[in-house]
Write a protein that holds these residues in place. Sequence first.
Motif: not given
Length: 73
Positions: A55-73
Amino acid sequence: MKYVCSFVYTNSSPSAVLLVLEPWAEEVLLAPGVRAQLVGEGGLVGSAFELEQLDDRLIVYAWPDSIASLRIL
């Protein structure tokens, strides 16, 4: 060549949404109308993010052996 997967999320709701990037537990509160880009690199070709919408959130799961980054546009 490094495997890369990305997507853009737009908070189209009238309320703020908490975006959580796992497994790092990075949290960003997105105001209405704000867009965020998530980019994952590494791991097996064809891997992808997994999304869980609450309801109040989006959970994003990265996959094994990955590096993830988040950027506000």
